[in-house]
Design an enzyme around this catalytic site. Structure first.
Site, PDB file in Angstrom:
ATOM      1  N   VAL A  12       0.816  -1.122  -0.064  1.00 35.54           N
ATOM      2  CA  VAL A  12       0.105  -0.048   0.001  1.00 35.54           C
ATOM      3  C   VAL A  12       0.829   1.099   0.069  1.00 35.54           C
ATOM      4  O   VAL A  12       1.801   1.345   0.897  1.00 35.54           O
ATOM      5  CB  VAL A  12      -1.060  -0.013   1.124  1.00 35.54           C
ATOM      6  CG1 VAL A  12      -1.816   1.338   1.300  1.00 35.54           C
ATOM      7  CG2 VAL A  12      -2.039  -1.201   1.142  1.00 35.54           C
ATOM      8  N   LYS A  41       6.441  -3.048  -6.494  1.00 38.35           N
ATOM      9  CA  LYS A  41       6.940  -3.105  -7.811  1.00 38.35           C
ATOM     10  C   LYS A  41       6.343  -4.231  -8.501  1.00 38.35           C
ATOM     11  O   LYS A  41       6.078  -4.331  -9.597  1.00 38.35           O
ATOM     12  CB  LYS A  41       8.442  -3.402  -7.828  1.00 38.35           C
ATOM     13  CG  LYS A  41       9.194  -2.074  -7.425  1.00 38.35           C
ATOM     14  CD  LYS A  41      10.870  -2.147  -7.410  1.00 38.35           C
ATOM     15  CE  LYS A  41      11.565  -0.917  -7.098  1.00 38.35           C
ATOM     16  NZ  LYS A  41      11.375   0.141  -8.051  1.00 38.35           N
ATOM     17  N   ASN A  44       2.609  -3.332  -9.193  1.00 39.57           N
ATOM     18  CA  ASN A  44       2.861  -2.179 -10.404  1.00 39.57           C
ATOM     19  C   ASN A  44       2.800  -2.914 -11.797  1.00 39.57           C
ATOM     20  O   ASN A  44       2.309  -2.584 -12.687  1.00 39.57           O
ATOM     21  CB  ASN A  44       3.997  -1.295 -10.264  1.00 39.57           C
ATOM     22  CG  ASN A  44       3.499  -0.254  -8.724  1.00 39.57           C
ATOM     23  OD1 ASN A  44       2.241  -0.251  -8.632  1.00 39.57           O
ATOM     24  ND2 ASN A  44       4.424   0.319  -8.450  1.00 39.57           N
ATOM     25  N   ASN A 181      18.330   0.127 -13.357  1.00 33.78           N
ATOM     26  CA  ASN A 181      18.739   1.629 -13.672  1.00 33.78           C
ATOM     27  C   ASN A 181      20.301   1.538 -13.238  1.00 33.78           C
ATOM     28  O   ASN A 181      20.880   0.541 -13.104  1.00 33.78           O
ATOM     29  CB  ASN A 181      17.803   2.482 -12.842  1.00 33.78           C
ATOM     30  CG  ASN A 181      17.985   2.388 -11.446  1.00 33.78           C
ATOM     31  OD1 ASN A 181      19.128   1.892 -10.728  1.00 33.78           O
ATOM     32  ND2 ASN A 181      17.150   2.767 -10.678  1.00 33.78           N
ATOM     33  N   ASP A 249       8.804   0.365 -13.472  1.00 33.08           N
ATOM     34  CA  ASP A 249       7.671  -0.779 -13.502  1.00 33.08           C
ATOM     35  C   ASP A 249       7.096  -0.739 -14.777  1.00 33.08           C
ATOM     36  O   ASP A 249       6.680  -1.763 -15.206  1.00 33.08           O
ATOM     37  CB  ASP A 249       6.789  -0.737 -12.223  1.00 33.08           C
ATOM     38  CG  ASP A 249       7.593  -0.760 -10.754  1.00 33.08           C
ATOM     39  OD1 ASP A 249       8.482  -1.273 -10.853  1.00 33.08           O
ATOM     40  OD2 ASP A 249       6.963  -0.141  -9.759  1.00 33.08           O
TER      41      ASP A 249
HETATM   42  P1  ATP Z   1      11.395   3.811 -10.533  1.00 27.65           P
HETATM   43  O1  ATP Z   1      11.819   2.658  -9.839  1.00 27.65           O
HETATM   44  O2  ATP Z   1      10.868   5.067  -9.658  1.00 27.65           O
HETATM   45  O3  ATP Z   1      10.166   3.368 -11.212  1.00 27.65           O
HETATM   46  P2  ATP Z   1      13.551   3.579 -12.354  1.00 27.65           P
HETATM   47  O4  ATP Z   1      14.928   4.140 -11.746  1.00 27.65           O
HETATM   48  O5  ATP Z   1      13.509   2.033 -12.239  1.00 27.65           O
HETATM   49  O6  ATP Z   1      12.454   4.218 -11.615  1.00 27.65           O
HETATM   50  P3  ATP Z   1      13.812   5.105 -14.454  1.00 27.65           P
HETATM   51  O7  ATP Z   1      14.983   5.056 -15.308  1.00 27.65           O
HETATM   52  O8  ATP Z   1      13.481   6.432 -13.884  1.00 27.65           O
HETATM   53  O9  ATP Z   1      13.420   3.914 -13.767  1.00 27.65           O
HETATM   54  O10 ATP Z   1      12.750   5.109 -15.725  1.00 27.65           O
HETATM   55  C1  ATP Z   1      12.206   4.221 -16.624  1.00 27.65           C
HETATM   56  C2  ATP Z   1      12.085   4.661 -17.907  1.00 27.65           C
HETATM   57  O11 ATP Z   1      10.853   5.695 -17.698  1.00 27.65           O
HETATM   58  C3  ATP Z   1      13.089   5.399 -18.505  1.00 27.65           C
HETATM   59  O12 ATP Z   1      14.060   4.553 -19.221  1.00 27.65           O
HETATM   60  C4  ATP Z   1      12.401   6.596 -19.452  1.00 27.65           C
HETATM   61  O13 ATP Z   1      12.223   5.719 -20.699  1.00 27.65           O
HETATM   62  C5  ATP Z   1      11.086   6.788 -18.846  1.00 27.65           C
HETATM   63  N1  ATP Z   1      11.303   8.068 -18.018  1.00 27.65           N
HETATM   64  C6  ATP Z   1      11.740   8.309 -16.846  1.00 27.65           C
HETATM   65  N2  ATP Z   1      11.742   9.588 -16.338  1.00 27.65           N
HETATM   66  C7  ATP Z   1      11.205  10.293 -17.565  1.00 27.65           C
HETATM   67  C8  ATP Z   1      11.126  11.497 -17.873  1.00 27.65           C
HETATM   68  N3  ATP Z   1      11.303  12.578 -17.038  1.00 27.65           N
HETATM   69  N4  ATP Z   1      10.802  11.724 -19.201  1.00 27.65           N
HETATM   70  C9  ATP Z   1      10.413  10.954 -20.211  1.00 27.65           C
HETATM   71  N5  ATP Z   1      10.591   9.477 -19.841  1.00 27.65           N
HETATM   72  C10 ATP Z   1      10.960   9.335 -18.560  1.00 27.65           C
END
Ligand code: ATP
Length: 299
Positions: A12, A41, A44, A181, A249
């Site tokens: 949640v 995760k 989602n 990431n 996600d």
């Molecule tokens: P989280 O765990 O918060 O979901 P993460 O670190 O796993 O994030 P990110 O790399 O932040 O994943 O984002 C995943 C994808 O989402 C990126 O590869 C991109 O394609 C898209 N994305 C993220 N932020 C943006 C942005 N500001 N504008 C456009 N696309 C974005």
């Protein structure tokens, strides 16, 4: 037949909008508005895949409490099969999500039932995992659960190693597509620094020994696709970011969705970038994930 089985967390989310993220020891006063949302995760990614039209089954655990009941109902309402969402003797996982108006976020997670789940709990669902066309798994459950799920998989294995934690060699060797990431990639490889440079990221990705490509998500910079032979950068879709929570996600679910249609890793990553971009334009995580038709309209 199940397209995608997700083995992972259900939380949640309590979402608190703030003018700025607090530093350690600091209190930041937000507005009176906060809200409760489905999250984790695993959940989602399950909902994201379902909204793209996939047949999805969720394997995980919630508490034997009102939140667990609510969360399971939420997934069921999205068409996600929940017979393998177990009731734990621990409370349902909770995440406190702090978000700013320009899309930055900080998240604190209490795992609760998610870490109660053991590899033994997966035994009755091995057949479900084996026969699904794809397995999507993350690291908000224990390492033994991740290893067991990957070992049981009979289809495509997509591992999103989030949050950052080492993964054993045998598990990595069975992964078809790894989606970290930058920080997660550094943690997986034991790198003391998080490289910003594409060549360095690619070298780290190749050192892991997965049997397929690594797709490194780079937030607003897009994604770096790394295969044995080459690496290439795919830019993010330019959007007005509202809240980037859940972008990763959405990306993982969309990547699996396209790969199940037989897309190349390049086309699958391009699709994932488009779908994740829509999520970024909306507040919340699960709530922000688009349906397939909404992505097509967004262009
Ligand atoms: P989280 O765990 O918060 O979901 P993460 O670190 O796993 O994030 P990110 O790399 O932040 O994943 O984002 C995943 C994808 O989402 C990126 O590869 C991109 O394609 C898209 N994305 C993220 N932020 C943006 C942005 N500001 N504008 C456009 N696309 C974005």
């Amino acid at each position: 037949m199940t397209d995608i089985v997700v083995v992972g967390s259900l939380n949640v989310d309590v979402v608190v909008p703030l003018p700025e993220l607090p530093a350690a020891g600091q209190t930041v006063l937000g507005s009176a508005d906060h809200w409760r949302a489905g999250g984790g995760k695993g959940a989602n990614q399950a909902v994201a895949a379902a909204r793209l039209g996939r047949q999805v089954a969720m394997v995980g655990a919630v508490g034997d409490d009102a939140e667990g009941e609510w969360l399971t109902g939420l997934l069921a309402a999205e068409g996600v099969r929940t017979e393998a969402v177990l009731r734990a003797t621990r409370p349902t996982g909770q995440a406190i999500v702090l978000v700013t108006a320009d899309g930055d976020s900080t998240i604190a997670v209490s795992s609760g039932a998610n870490m109660w789940l053991s590899s033994a709990h997966l035994t009755p669902y091995r057949e479900l995992i084996r026969t699904a066309r794809a397995l999507l798994v993350q690291q908000e459950v224990s390492a033994e659960v991740v290893a067991e799920a990957v070992a049981a998989a009979g289809g495509l294995v997509v591992l999103n190693p989030a949050p950052a934690r080492p993964v054993d060699v045998a598990t990595l060797a069975r992964v078809d597509v790894l989606v970290p990431n930058r920080g997660e990639l550094a943690a997986l490889t034991g790198s003391p620094t998080v490289p910003g440079d594409a060549d360095q990221l690619a070298a780290l990705a190749r050192s892991l020994g997965t049997r397929g490509p690594v797709v490194v998500t780079l937030g607003a910079d897009g994604a770096l696709v790394v295969t044995d032979e080459r690496q290439w950068l795919l830019p993010a879709q330019p959007v007005e970011a509202v809240d980037a929570t859940g972008a990763g996600d959405t990306f993982c679910a969309a990547l699996a969705d396209a790969l199940l249609d037989g897309a190349s890793i390049d086309d699958a990553a391009r699709w994932a970038i488009r779908v994740a971009a829509v999520t970024v334009t909306r507040p919340g995580a699960m709530a922000a994930v688009p349906r397939r038709d909404e992505v097509l309209i967004a262009g």
